[in-house]
Scaffold this motif. Structure first.
Motif, PDB file in Angstrom:
ATOM      1  N   GLY A 184     -21.912 -47.801 -12.159  1.00 26.17           N
ATOM      2  CA  GLY A 184     -22.845 -46.668 -12.149  1.00 26.17           C
ATOM      3  C   GLY A 184     -22.594 -45.733 -13.319  1.00 26.17           C
ATOM      4  N   LEU A 185     -21.319 -45.456 -13.585  1.00 26.47           N
ATOM      5  CA  LEU A 185     -20.968 -44.512 -14.652  1.00 26.47           C
ATOM      6  C   LEU A 185     -21.420 -44.998 -16.027  1.00 26.47           C
ATOM      7  CD1 LEU A 185     -17.392 -43.506 -13.432  1.00 26.47           C
ATOM      8  CD2 LEU A 185     -19.366 -41.970 -13.634  1.00 26.47           C
ATOM      9  N   THR A 186     -21.571 -46.311 -16.200  1.00 25.01           N
ATOM     10  CA  THR A 186     -21.985 -46.813 -17.516  1.00 25.01           C
ATOM     11  C   THR A 186     -23.407 -46.351 -17.864  1.00 25.01           C
ATOM     12  OG1 THR A 186     -22.825 -48.898 -16.598  1.00 25.01           O
ATOM     13  CG2 THR A 186     -20.538 -48.888 -17.338  1.00 25.01           C
ATOM     14  N   VAL A 187     -24.153 -45.871 -16.868  1.00 23.49           N
ATOM     15  CA  VAL A 187     -25.491 -45.319 -17.116  1.00 23.49           C
ATOM     16  C   VAL A 187     -25.397 -44.014 -17.921  1.00 23.49           C
ATOM     17  CG1 VAL A 187     -27.481 -44.268 -15.943  1.00 23.49           C
ATOM     18  CG2 VAL A 187     -26.477 -46.382 -15.035  1.00 23.49           C
ATOM     19  N   ALA A 188     -24.284 -43.297 -17.782  1.00 26.39           N
ATOM     20  CA  ALA A 188     -24.109 -42.005 -18.473  1.00 26.39           C
ATOM     21  C   ALA A 188     -23.576 -42.249 -19.883  1.00 26.39           C
ATOM     22  CB  ALA A 188     -23.154 -41.119 -17.679  1.00 26.39           C
ATOM     23  N   PRO A 189     -24.352 -41.878 -20.923  1.00 30.32           N
ATOM     24  CA  PRO A 189     -23.919 -42.181 -22.300  1.00 30.32           C
ATOM     25  C   PRO A 189     -22.536 -41.611 -22.633  1.00 30.32           C
ATOM     26  CG  PRO A 189     -26.203 -41.415 -22.256  1.00 30.32           C
ATOM     27  CD  PRO A 189     -25.669 -41.229 -20.875  1.00 30.32           C
ATOM     28  N   GLY A 190     -22.163 -40.484 -22.027  1.00 34.05           N
ATOM     29  CA  GLY A 190     -20.868 -39.859 -22.317  1.00 34.05           C
ATOM     30  C   GLY A 190     -19.684 -40.753 -21.995  1.00 34.05           C
ATOM     31  N   THR A 191     -19.873 -41.726 -21.100  1.00 35.13           N
ATOM     32  CA  THR A 191     -18.740 -42.576 -20.694  1.00 35.13           C
ATOM     33  C   THR A 191     -18.505 -43.741 -21.651  1.00 35.13           C
ATOM     34  OG1 THR A 191     -20.054 -44.104 -19.323  1.00 35.13           O
ATOM     35  CG2 THR A 191     -19.240 -42.089 -18.250  1.00 35.13           C
ATOM     36  N   HIS A 192     -19.405 -43.913 -22.640  1.00 31.61           N
ATOM     37  CA  HIS A 192     -19.333 -45.126 -23.451  1.00 31.61           C
ATOM     38  C   HIS A 192     -18.105 -45.199 -24.348  1.00 31.61           C
ATOM     39  CE1 HIS A 192     -23.902 -46.059 -22.813  1.00 31.61           C
ATOM     40  NE2 HIS A 192     -23.203 -46.048 -21.711  1.00 31.61           N
ATOM     41  N   ASP A 193     -17.487 -44.034 -24.631  1.00 33.48           N
ATOM     42  CA  ASP A 193     -16.270 -44.047 -25.442  1.00 33.48           C
ATOM     43  C   ASP A 193     -15.030 -44.343 -24.604  1.00 33.48           C
ATOM     44  OD1 ASP A 193     -17.592 -43.479 -27.771  1.00 33.48           O
ATOM     45  OD2 ASP A 193     -17.392 -41.303 -27.537  1.00 33.48           O
ATOM     46  N   PHE A 194     -15.221 -44.552 -23.308  1.00 31.44           N
ATOM     47  CA  PHE A 194     -14.075 -44.745 -22.421  1.00 31.44           C
ATOM     48  C   PHE A 194     -13.972 -46.199 -21.981  1.00 31.44           C
ATOM     49  CE2 PHE A 194     -14.973 -40.367 -22.663  1.00 31.44           C
ATOM     50  CZ  PHE A 194     -13.725 -39.766 -22.672  1.00 31.44           C
ATOM     51  N   LEU A 195     -12.745 -46.614 -21.721  1.00 33.56           N
ATOM     52  CA  LEU A 195     -12.471 -48.015 -21.419  1.00 33.56           C
ATOM     53  C   LEU A 195     -12.755 -48.326 -19.950  1.00 33.56           C
ATOM     54  CD1 LEU A 195      -9.106 -48.171 -23.387  1.00 33.56           C
ATOM     55  CD2 LEU A 195     -11.316 -49.105 -24.110  1.00 33.56           C
ATOM     56  N   HIS A 196     -12.978 -49.605 -19.688  1.00 31.41           N
ATOM     57  CA  HIS A 196     -13.244 -50.082 -18.321  1.00 31.41           C
ATOM     58  C   HIS A 196     -12.271 -49.467 -17.309  1.00 31.41           C
ATOM     59  CE1 HIS A 196     -14.188 -53.020 -15.139  1.00 31.41           C
ATOM     60  NE2 HIS A 196     -12.884 -53.151 -14.994  1.00 31.41           N
ATOM     61  N   GLY A 197     -10.979 -49.630 -17.569  1.00 33.40           N
ATOM     62  CA  GLY A 197      -9.972 -49.186 -16.610  1.00 33.40           C
ATOM     63  C   GLY A 197      -9.934 -47.675 -16.437  1.00 33.40           C
ATOM     64  N   GLU A 198     -10.320 -46.934 -17.469  1.00 32.59           N
ATOM     65  CA  GLU A 198     -10.360 -45.470 -17.352  1.00 32.59           C
ATOM     66  C   GLU A 198     -11.468 -45.048 -16.380  1.00 32.59           C
ATOM     67  OE1 GLU A 198      -8.632 -44.661 -21.869  1.00 32.59           O
ATOM     68  OE2 GLU A 198     -10.799 -44.610 -21.527  1.00 32.59           O
ATOM     69  N   LYS A 199     -12.624 -45.709 -16.515  1.00 36.81           N
ATOM     70  CA  LYS A 199     -13.733 -45.379 -15.606  1.00 36.81           C
ATOM     71  C   LYS A 199     -13.445 -45.890 -14.194  1.00 36.81           C
ATOM     72  CE  LYS A 199     -16.428 -46.881 -19.012  1.00 36.81           C
ATOM     73  NZ  LYS A 199     -17.553 -47.275 -19.886  1.00 36.81           N
ATOM     74  N   VAL A 200     -12.771 -47.036 -14.101  1.00 38.00           N
ATOM     75  CA  VAL A 200     -12.413 -47.573 -12.777  1.00 38.00           C
ATOM     76  C   VAL A 200     -11.452 -46.611 -12.064  1.00 38.00           C
ATOM     77  CG1 VAL A 200     -11.173 -49.421 -11.578  1.00 38.00           C
ATOM     78  CG2 VAL A 200     -12.851 -49.991 -13.342  1.00 38.00           C
ATOM     79  N   ALA A 201     -10.512 -46.010 -12.827  1.00 38.87           N
ATOM     80  CA  ALA A 201      -9.560 -45.073 -12.208  1.00 38.87           C
ATOM     81  C   ALA A 201     -10.317 -43.920 -11.550  1.00 38.87           C
ATOM     82  CB  ALA A 201      -8.585 -44.542 -13.260  1.00 38.87           C
ATOM     83  N   PHE A 202     -11.308 -43.376 -12.245  1.00 42.44           N
ATOM     84  CA  PHE A 202     -12.103 -42.309 -11.623  1.00 42.44           C
ATOM     85  C   PHE A 202     -12.887 -42.885 -10.441  1.00 42.44           C
ATOM     86  CE2 PHE A 202     -15.800 -39.472 -11.213  1.00 42.44           C
ATOM     87  CZ  PHE A 202     -15.112 -38.287 -10.948  1.00 42.44           C
ATOM     88  N   GLY A 203     -13.313 -44.125 -10.563  1.00 44.37           N
ATOM     89  CA  GLY A 203     -14.012 -44.799  -9.453  1.00 44.37           C
ATOM     90  C   GLY A 203     -13.137 -44.899  -8.206  1.00 44.37           C
ATOM     91  N   VAL A 204     -11.830 -45.074  -8.405  1.00 47.14           N
ATOM     92  CA  VAL A 204     -10.899 -45.111  -7.268  1.00 47.14           C
ATOM     93  C   VAL A 204     -10.913 -43.764  -6.551  1.00 47.14           C
ATOM     94  CG1 VAL A 204      -8.463 -45.282  -6.597  1.00 47.14           C
ATOM     95  CG2 VAL A 204      -9.404 -46.864  -8.299  1.00 47.14           C
TER      96      VAL A 204
END
Ligand SMILES: [Zn+2]
Length: 379
Positions: free
Chosen positions: A261-281
């Motif tokens: 879901g977060l990949t829809v937000a352009p601001g997250t594109h500079d962040f790595l898979h695992g960084e976004k997954v951590a917030f997903g946790v």
């Protein structure tokens, strides 16, 4: 539903393990020639090692350099290169995209696949999954192959020399494994191979979490010094093997769906898979109404190793209400792993959980200061 557990046939890890590539292939009685699929940076550093090791074991070597994404076109180029050289085994040596493209080509050719990750940033190397992208970098297909790698070979000295941020992102991906495994087991939902999870997979997922808690900070210090220590070895194993076996054989749930879901937000594109997954946790914990002590424990771990715990930490400091709704809507589309949670999940619940996770992360920050985290995304 039968219980299914999948794993690579062999996993070898240690300092200078790449020097035994040829001996490992010979142990497994694999027939050459060998096609090494790689990218520019690992090739520059490791080609002499591959050549010496494979030659010593009597293998002829060909190298195919991948440029950019794991696309259907790239997979076709690897198939063509392997066919032209008559290769008996395909080795993917590099990051996730290189490994995924090489793996897909090996499956098409019905050749054994060897995975040699040169970074520990995700749990993909042990799996039987390839994520295929368009040339523009958008996910077009997720291929679930019938077979796992015949060998996963991890040189911990190579990992220790990679950028620290990648190892930390791998810890973020590994952080999700136990929580998503527990959700799937509680809901009796199938794992990524369409079978029920096993107690073994859950136990590995739990060991993954305990390893992060025990060794994460020390491994980060070792990686900063580019030193191979027992703590770093434990975290490489957690990020690569434990998390890989755990997610594939126990299943995914909310954390990865929130990532998607977060990949829809352009601001997250500079962040790595695992960084976004951590917030997903952290979002998953809010969604599940987790014990505040557990939420505190997870936030404390994230901040100790420099994983993001707020929307600002993943480039979404000023996420609009409309974009937040879009993120939540993407996270709950039909077929998403969020529906493996043991209760119905709606977009409204996801919006509330994202807000609650962000608030908890900010509250921790204001109580405990900005902490030891890495500066990102500059590293
Ligand atoms: Zn992941």
């Amino acid at each position: 539903m039968h219980a299914i557990f999948c794993a690579p046939s062999r996993y070898t890890q240690g300092p200078d393990a790449m020097q035994s590539l040829g001996a490992e292939l010979a142990t497994l009685r694999l027939a050459g020639p060998v096609l090494v699929v790689t990218s520019r940076s690992p090739r520059a550093r490791l080609e002499p090692t591959w050549h010496a090791s494979l030659t010593a074991a009597g293998y002829a070597m060909h190298v195919h350099e991948v440029v950019g994404e794991c696309t259907h076109a790239e997979i076709a180029r690897i198939v063509a290169a392997a066919t032209a050289a008559g290769c008996g085994v395909i080795v993917g040596a590099g990051g996730g995209k290189v490994i995924d493209a090489a793996r897909a080509a090996a499956v098409q050719l019905q050749r054994p696949f060897v995975s040699c990750p040169t970074i520990a940033s995700t749990d993909a190397p042990c799996s039987a999954i390839s994520v295929v992208y368009s040339e523009a970098g958008v996910v077009v297909e997720i291929l679930v192959h019938p077979v796992n790698p015949v060998l996963v070979l991890v040189d911990s000295r190579v990992i220790a020399e990679a950028p620290v941020r990648l190892l930390v992102a791998g810890m973020g991906d590994a952080l999700s494994t136990m929580f998503e495994a527990r959700a799937c087991m509680a809901a009796n939902k199938p794992n990524t191979r369409g079978g029920a999870g096993t107690r073994s997979a859950l136990a590995l997922a739990e060991l993954c979490y305990r390893t992060l808690q025990a060794d994460g900070v020390a491994a980060l210090q070792a990686a900063r010094a580019h030193e191979v220590t027992p703590a770093l070895e434990h975290i490489i194993e957690a990020n690569t093997l434990l998390s890989g076996l755990g997610f594939e054989s126990a299943g995914l749930a909310a954390a990865h769906a929130v990532h998607n879901g977060l990949t829809v937000a352009p601001g997250t594109h500079d962040f790595l898979h695992g960084e976004k997954v951590a917030f997903g946790v952290l979002v998953q914990l809010q969604l599940e109404g987790a014990d505040p002590a557990l939420v505190h424990e997870v936030i404390t771990f994230c901040r100790a190793v420099g994983l993001p715990t707020t929307l600002a930490g993943i480039g979404c400091a000023d996420l609009s209400e409309a974009l937040l709704q879009q993120v939540a809507a993407r996270a709950v589309i039909a077929g998403e792993s969020i529906h493996n949670e043991p209760f119905p999940v709606t977009a409204d619940l996801v919006v509330a959980a994202i807000r609650a996770a962000d608030a908890a992360g900010r509250a921790h920050e204001s109580h405990h200061g900005r902490g030891e985290g890495l500066d990102r995304p500059s590293q």
